[in-house]
Scaffold this motif. Sequence first.
Motif, PDB file in Angstrom:
ATOM      1  N   UNK A 179       0.832  -1.094  -0.123  1.00 18.01           N
ATOM      2  CA  UNK A 179      -0.164   0.414  -0.117  1.00 18.01           C
ATOM      3  C   UNK A 179       1.115   1.190  -0.293  1.00 18.01           C
ATOM      4  N   UNK A 180       2.231   0.773   0.703  1.00 14.08           N
ATOM      5  CA  UNK A 180       2.775   2.238   0.641  1.00 14.08           C
ATOM      6  C   UNK A 180       3.206   2.390  -0.827  1.00 14.08           C
ATOM      7  N   UNK A 181       3.515   2.032  -1.294  1.00 19.56           N
ATOM      8  CA  UNK A 181       4.210   2.355  -2.633  1.00 19.56           C
ATOM      9  C   UNK A 181       2.549   2.924  -3.131  1.00 19.56           C
ATOM     10  N   UNK A 182       1.971   2.613  -3.484  1.00 17.95           N
ATOM     11  CA  UNK A 182       0.496   3.776  -3.726  1.00 17.95           C
ATOM     12  C   UNK A 182       0.131   5.007  -2.858  1.00 17.95           C
ATOM     13  N   UNK A 228       9.227   6.571   3.512  1.00 18.02           N
ATOM     14  CA  UNK A 228       8.783   5.730   4.284  1.00 18.02           C
ATOM     15  C   UNK A 228       9.307   4.597   4.623  1.00 18.02           C
ATOM     16  N   UNK A 229       9.226   4.446   6.116  1.00 20.64           N
ATOM     17  CA  UNK A 229       9.880   3.374   6.459  1.00 20.64           C
ATOM     18  C   UNK A 229      10.520   1.928   5.907  1.00 20.64           C
ATOM     19  N   UNK A 230       9.621   1.661   4.651  1.00 21.45           N
ATOM     20  CA  UNK A 230       9.637   0.598   4.087  1.00 21.45           C
ATOM     21  C   UNK A 230      10.271   0.931   2.687  1.00 21.45           C
ATOM     22  N   UNK A 231      10.606   2.753   2.863  1.00 22.31           N
ATOM     23  CA  UNK A 231      11.187   3.004   1.300  1.00 22.31           C
ATOM     24  C   UNK A 231      10.176   3.463   0.312  1.00 22.31           C
ATOM     25  N   UNK A 232       9.529   2.258  -0.212  1.00 28.37           N
ATOM     26  CA  UNK A 232       7.934   2.373  -1.043  1.00 28.37           C
ATOM     27  C   UNK A 232       8.757   3.119  -2.310  1.00 28.37           C
ATOM     28  N   UNK A 233       9.825   2.310  -2.967  1.00 28.56           N
ATOM     29  CA  UNK A 233      10.483   2.647  -4.206  1.00 28.56           C
ATOM     30  C   UNK A 233       9.691   2.612  -4.786  1.00 28.56           C
ATOM     31  N   UNK A 234       9.803   3.478  -6.249  1.00 25.37           N
ATOM     32  CA  UNK A 234       8.769   1.662  -7.369  1.00 25.37           C
ATOM     33  C   UNK A 234       9.596   0.747  -8.046  1.00 25.37           C
ATOM     34  N   UNK A 235       9.232  -0.214  -8.072  1.00 25.37           N
ATOM     35  CA  UNK A 235      10.320  -1.283  -7.682  1.00 25.37           C
ATOM     36  C   UNK A 235      10.204  -2.236  -9.675  1.00 25.37           C
TER      37      UNK A 235
END
Lengths: 277, 334
Positions: free
Chosen positions: A169-172, B81-88
């Motif tokens: 969800x973070x990516x969105x 974000x903590x999870x980095x949330x990069x576009x893979x």
Amino acid sequence: MAIVAQHTKFSKIAWPVLAWVVALIFFFPIFYMVLTSFKTDADAVKPEFLFSFTPTLENYANMTENYDYWRFARNSVITAVSATIFTLVVAVPCAYAMAFNPTRATKDILMWMLSTKMLPAAAVLYPMIFMTKAAGLYDTHFLIIMVLSLINLPIVIWMLFTYFKDIPKDIIEAGKMDGLNTWGEVREILIPLAWGGIASTALLCFIFCWNEAYWTVRLTTTDAATLSKLIEGNRAPEGLFFGRLSAVSTAAVGPIVVLGWFCQKQLVQGLTFGAVK
Amino acid sequence: MGRIVLKDVKKSFGETNVIPPLNLEIDDGEFVVFVGPSGCGKSTLLRMIAGLEDLTAGDVEIDGNVVTEVPPSKRGLAMVFQSYALYPHMTVRKNIAFPMRMAGIDEETQKAKIEAAATSLNLTDYLDRKPGQLSGGQRQRVAIGRAIVREPAAFLFDEPLSNLDAALRVGMRLEIMELHEKLKTTMIYVTHDQVEAMTMADKIVVLQAGVIEQVGSPLDLYHAPRNKFVAGFIGSPKMNLFEGEEATKRNAHTIGIRPEHMTVSKTEGLWEGTVGVAEHLGSDTFLHIHETGLMDMMTVRVNGDFAARHGDKIFLTPDENQIHRFDAEGMRIE
Ligand SMILES: Nc1ncnc2c1ncn2[C@@H]1O[C@H](COP(=O)(O)OP(=O)(O)O)[C@@H](O)[C@H]1O
Ligand SMILES: [Mg+2]
């Protein structure tokens, strides 16, 4: 020791043999169908002619010349392709909404959608025929496209939902922060990341549409009749013309078997692995 | 500019109220840290500022404009974000370029900014890799790069270092502080780690169960915690807090003394106890003292090394000026 060795030796031989036997049993009807399609109708019914016969292309020639194979094939392509596209156009936003903006009702809605698959089709056959005839939709491409789409929507939404759920969800949300609107999220993030899943879902949906027989046979006569109807039409009325029936069937399932063969890797990958891993 | 004001903001998830009405002002250029135990609503509050979470009531203002109904994409904030949330599915270059592409910035400017960001974040050699081929620290740097290039009104960080190992964490902490010195942009940083809060913040906001317990500079919080919760939460090792005769003697319900504000002796002192575990750090020694009759286990910090063994008798003397007093409600008595 000896027992273990014997055991492994046994399984080394037994399992492949068993696998081959099962595979052959499953493959036999197809093999039989293809083989019979090269026999004359007379040869086809004689069991002793399983292998010894003079191959003939007469059935195929007949089929294209006298039974309008290409019209049925064209109808199959039109309805299956349109229904697949329409299904995806509806299902992608639907699954997107449920995966990323779930409400308390989401789980129930998913279950409810699946439950519609539990209705026996036969139960609504006559209402469907009366209603579509009254509405002037009977035997139209539009009707078949709608019916195929509605039949497949629940399963397609389910499949897409599971693929989309794999996308963090973070990516969105990062996309939202970076300036994406909802359509942008779908175009820039969702579709690229879930591409494998969407492709294999589309392929499966197309195969289901192509093979559908219950409704396509009963809701068409000529204009929108698909290959399923062609097979059906060659079965009953003129007796048991096995050769011709086999040729028609082979020509009907041929394209989908070839398509499935080429997309095998994609399908297996899409069905077994998550979208982003 | 990045002045952010929260006016009576409230958040409920269904029946559960996570943030009761809360007010907060964040000045332009400030480095503000939201700190509190896990589940206290720090992320929720940050996400409300970002626009990722709807407000149940109240308003968010950025530079004087009410943005409560404005979508996240239009608030001009950047989030890490903590999870980095990069576009893979995109290379590092494309990841960093992404917000600029969305903003319609021309290619030349994009290129220049990517180069600059990559240089300052040590990412130049990795621009053509995908996020999957980077280490955690590098990924976090890409996420920061992606946030800087769009020159936001404020940066929002949600526990950005929690997924990194301890050594990297300290390094990245310094990099983020350097970044703040350089850009002078408002930063709101969420963490559950009070050490991060103390070292990084201009202003700390201590939260518990969605309620602001205290707002102040790190040293304000250290020297004058407004209540028992802040006293116990800020500082490491934790402040020793206890009730009883010693507290009553000092006209308080509860008193607190930090481990570093006591002197230790083997021969004489105000309180007597037995040494339990001793942690020798070289620069300091942390002694855990039992059987003081004051509290279960008292912690004391001694500068340098202190030879003490399990079971040794020990005497403690608090620095009376450093004793914190709290009333029956747990509020500070001046
Ligand atoms: N989407 C949600 N639905 C229901 N409850 C939530 C949701 N998000 C957070 N919460 C609850 O709100 C509280 C605060 O969460 P959060 O802001 O993530 O805490 P923190 O970041 O301080 O650890 C938690 O008790 C959490 O369970
Ligand atoms: Mg959090």
